[in-house]
Design a protein around this motif. Structure first.
Motif, mmCIF file in Angstrom:
data_model
loop_
_atom_site.group_PDB
_atom_site.id
_atom_site.type_symbol
_atom_site.label_atom_id
_atom_site.label_comp_id
_atom_site.label_asym_id
_atom_site.label_seq_id
_atom_site.Cartn_x
_atom_site.Cartn_y
_atom_site.Cartn_z
ATOM 1 N N GLN A 1 66.517 31.604 75.091
ATOM 2 C CA GLN A 1 66.946 31.663 76.483
ATOM 3 C C GLN A 1 66.482 32.964 77.141
ATOM 4 O OE1 GLN A 1 71.112 30.581 77.171
ATOM 5 N NE2 GLN A 1 71.133 29.518 75.203
ATOM 6 N N LYS A 2 66.278 34.000 76.331
ATOM 7 C CA LYS A 2 65.745 35.264 76.822
ATOM 8 C C LYS A 2 64.364 35.460 76.208
ATOM 9 C CE LYS A 2 66.785 40.219 77.083
ATOM 10 N NZ LYS A 2 67.751 41.288 76.757
ATOM 11 N N LYS A 3 63.365 35.726 77.060
ATOM 12 C CA LYS A 3 61.991 35.827 76.584
ATOM 13 C C LYS A 3 61.306 37.026 77.209
ATOM 14 C CE LYS A 3 61.507 30.769 76.320
ATOM 15 N NZ LYS A 3 60.718 29.598 76.781
ATOM 16 N N ALA A 4 60.328 37.568 76.468
ATOM 17 C CA ALA A 4 59.510 38.663 76.993
ATOM 18 C C ALA A 4 58.262 38.789 76.125
ATOM 19 C CB ALA A 4 60.284 39.975 76.998
ATOM 20 N N GLN A 5 57.282 39.485 76.660
ATOM 21 C CA GLN A 5 56.087 39.856 75.901
ATOM 22 C C GLN A 5 56.194 41.362 75.627
ATOM 23 O OE1 GLN A 5 52.700 38.446 75.038
ATOM 24 N NE2 GLN A 5 54.014 36.665 74.839
ATOM 25 N N LEU A 6 56.128 41.727 74.345
ATOM 26 C CA LEU A 6 56.239 43.127 73.945
ATOM 27 C C LEU A 6 54.953 43.534 73.248
ATOM 28 C CD1 LEU A 6 59.901 43.178 72.555
ATOM 29 C CD2 LEU A 6 59.108 43.826 74.842
ATOM 30 N N GLU A 7 54.170 44.362 73.914
ATOM 31 C CA GLU A 7 52.878 44.779 73.396
ATOM 32 C C GLU A 7 53.015 45.446 72.028
ATOM 33 O OE1 GLU A 7 48.852 44.985 73.353
ATOM 34 O OE2 GLU A 7 50.069 44.107 74.961
ATOM 35 N N ASP A 8 52.219 44.991 71.085
ATOM 36 C CA ASP A 8 52.137 45.529 69.717
ATOM 37 C C ASP A 8 53.200 44.979 68.776
ATOM 38 O OD1 ASP A 8 50.450 47.060 68.092
ATOM 39 O OD2 ASP A 8 51.867 48.721 68.034
ATOM 40 N N LYS A 9 54.079 44.121 69.268
ATOM 41 C CA LYS A 9 55.129 43.573 68.404
ATOM 42 C C LYS A 9 54.540 42.788 67.239
ATOM 43 C CE LYS A 9 58.939 40.189 68.525
ATOM 44 N NZ LYS A 9 58.208 39.042 67.939
ATOM 45 N N GLY A 10 53.540 41.962 67.516
ATOM 46 C CA GLY A 10 52.943 41.160 66.457
ATOM 47 C C GLY A 10 52.373 42.010 65.338
ATOM 48 N N ARG A 11 51.649 43.057 65.705
ATOM 49 C CA ARG A 11 51.065 43.935 64.690
ATOM 50 C C ARG A 11 52.139 44.608 63.852
ATOM 51 N NH1 ARG A 11 50.025 49.237 63.608
ATOM 52 N NH2 ARG A 11 51.154 49.858 65.499
ATOM 53 N N LEU A 12 53.156 45.135 64.497
ATOM 54 C CA LEU A 12 54.212 45.849 63.778
ATOM 55 C C LEU A 12 54.930 44.917 62.797
ATOM 56 C CD1 LEU A 12 55.623 47.943 66.749
ATOM 57 C CD2 LEU A 12 54.416 48.853 64.762
ATOM 58 N N VAL B 1 62.294 49.157 72.275
ATOM 59 C CA VAL B 1 62.187 48.169 71.194
ATOM 60 C C VAL B 1 61.006 48.474 70.292
ATOM 61 C CG1 VAL B 1 61.977 45.728 70.629
ATOM 62 C CG2 VAL B 1 63.251 46.422 72.669
ATOM 63 N N MET B 2 59.838 48.670 70.891
ATOM 64 C CA MET B 2 58.651 48.896 70.073
ATOM 65 C C MET B 2 58.667 50.262 69.390
ATOM 66 S SD MET B 2 56.938 46.131 69.939
ATOM 67 C CE MET B 2 58.630 45.573 69.650
ATOM 68 N N GLU B 3 59.308 51.231 70.014
ATOM 69 C CA GLU B 3 59.460 52.530 69.359
ATOM 70 C C GLU B 3 60.315 52.389 68.099
ATOM 71 O OE1 GLU B 3 58.405 53.209 73.585
ATOM 72 O OE2 GLU B 3 59.881 51.937 72.571
ATOM 73 N N ALA B 4 61.357 51.557 68.190
ATOM 74 C CA ALA B 4 62.224 51.323 67.030
ATOM 75 C C ALA B 4 61.459 50.620 65.919
ATOM 76 C CB ALA B 4 63.441 50.491 67.446
ATOM 77 N N TYR B 5 60.701 49.574 66.270
ATOM 78 C CA TYR B 5 59.911 48.853 65.271
ATOM 79 C C TYR B 5 58.867 49.789 64.650
ATOM 80 C CZ TYR B 5 61.663 44.198 66.718
ATOM 81 O OH TYR B 5 62.439 43.098 66.972
ATOM 82 N N GLY B 6 58.272 50.636 65.487
ATOM 83 C CA GLY B 6 57.289 51.588 64.987
ATOM 84 C C GLY B 6 57.887 52.578 64.001
ATOM 85 N N GLU B 7 59.119 52.986 64.244
ATOM 86 C CA GLU B 7 59.798 53.900 63.318
ATOM 87 C C GLU B 7 60.050 53.218 61.982
ATOM 88 O OE1 GLU B 7 61.672 57.235 61.697
ATOM 89 O OE2 GLU B 7 60.363 57.016 63.471
ATOM 90 N N VAL B 8 60.424 51.943 62.018
ATOM 91 C CA VAL B 8 60.621 51.198 60.768
ATOM 92 C C VAL B 8 59.313 51.129 59.991
ATOM 93 C CG1 VAL B 8 61.180 48.949 59.761
ATOM 94 C CG2 VAL B 8 62.554 49.850 61.653
#
Length: 250
Positions: free
Chosen positions: A40-51, A228-235
């Motif tokens: 129900q909630k959608k977005a495109q987050l650059e670099d999410k797929g790679r991370l 969001v992507m900063e958090a994924y990048g830290e992981v």
């Protein structure tokens, strides 16, 4: 660069699956699409797929070294992964180490309660039905898995939980809960499938006590916390530092 592949076999919310010349393998592309609340909630987050692809690859290899059977074969690019072709069992297996989310909304268990032993929940994998929570009796009624298969699924899930708890603890991340999917390959072997990433795990940073800042997973997207992507990048940074050997690239 896009690796060579055959026809599109399946497209889900976060990944595309393509045919390969080897009928026992498929090519998975990790997308930048972010969804929550049953899309129900959608977005495109650059670099999410790679991370997510890179995190998953390292965790699959870590688990394989520990003897966990997975579908992972190797990386074919920054966002591309070759895996064994499996028939996914339509169950989402959720391991809960700390009470939060739906468990606290649906029960009187207090947020943050340590669950000992960890709670294993089974959900029916069906977006149209909202992935409902199942009892063992309902699993049997649906014919999803017999007693032997259910036992094997639970044993494998709990082994994975024990290994990931120790791994994440060593890099100052608390594995709150996570979702697993499993499937059967052509030989009928039960394999860990799908992905293991901040999209499928709740991860809290032990290096901060702030209840929002500690979130390093998709809850940042669900709750509109930003970063969001900063958090994924830290992981990924911490996972890479702890798994210094290069991942299997094809």
């Amino acid at each position: 660069m896009t690796p060579d592949h055959g026809e599109l076999l399946y497209e889900g919310k976060a990944k595309r699956v393509f045919a390969l010349p080897d009928p026992g393998q498929v090519l998975v592309e990790y997308k930048n699409d972010a969804t929550a609340f049953n899309a129900q909630k959608k977005a495109q987050l650059e670099d999410k797929g790679r991370l997510n692809c890179q995190i998953s690859a390292r965790l699959f290899e870590l688990l394989a070294v520990a003897g966990i059977p997975t579908h992972y074969v190797g990386l074919a690019g920054e966002t591309w992964m070759v895996v064994q072709r499996v028939e996914i069992i339509p169950l989402e297996v959720v391991l809960r180490n700390i009470a939060t989310g739906s468990l606290c909304r649906q029960t009187p268990i207090a947020q943050g309660t340590q669950l000992d032993p960890p709670l294993l929940d089974l959900y029916y994998k069906d977006d149209a039905l909202g992935d409902p929570l199942l009892t063992d009796a309902r699993v049997r009624l649906l014919g999803v898995a017999d007693e032997a298969r259910l036992s094997a699924i639970e044993q494998l899930a709990r082994r994975v939980n024990g290994l990931l708890l120790a791994f994440f603890d060593a890099i100052d991340l608390q594995l709150v809960d996570f979702k697993l999917e499993m499937g059967l390959n052509a030989a009928g072997d039960l394999l860990l499938a799908d992905e293991i990433s901040p999209d499928t795990c709740r991860l809290w940073d032990r290096r901060t006590g702030d209840v929002d800042d500690r979130i390093l997973d998709k809850d940042r997207f669900r709750k509109d916390l930003g970063g969001v992507m900063e958090a994924y990048g830290e992981v990924l940074k911490r996972v890479q530092a702890s798994t210094s050997n290069p991942v299997n690239c094809l």
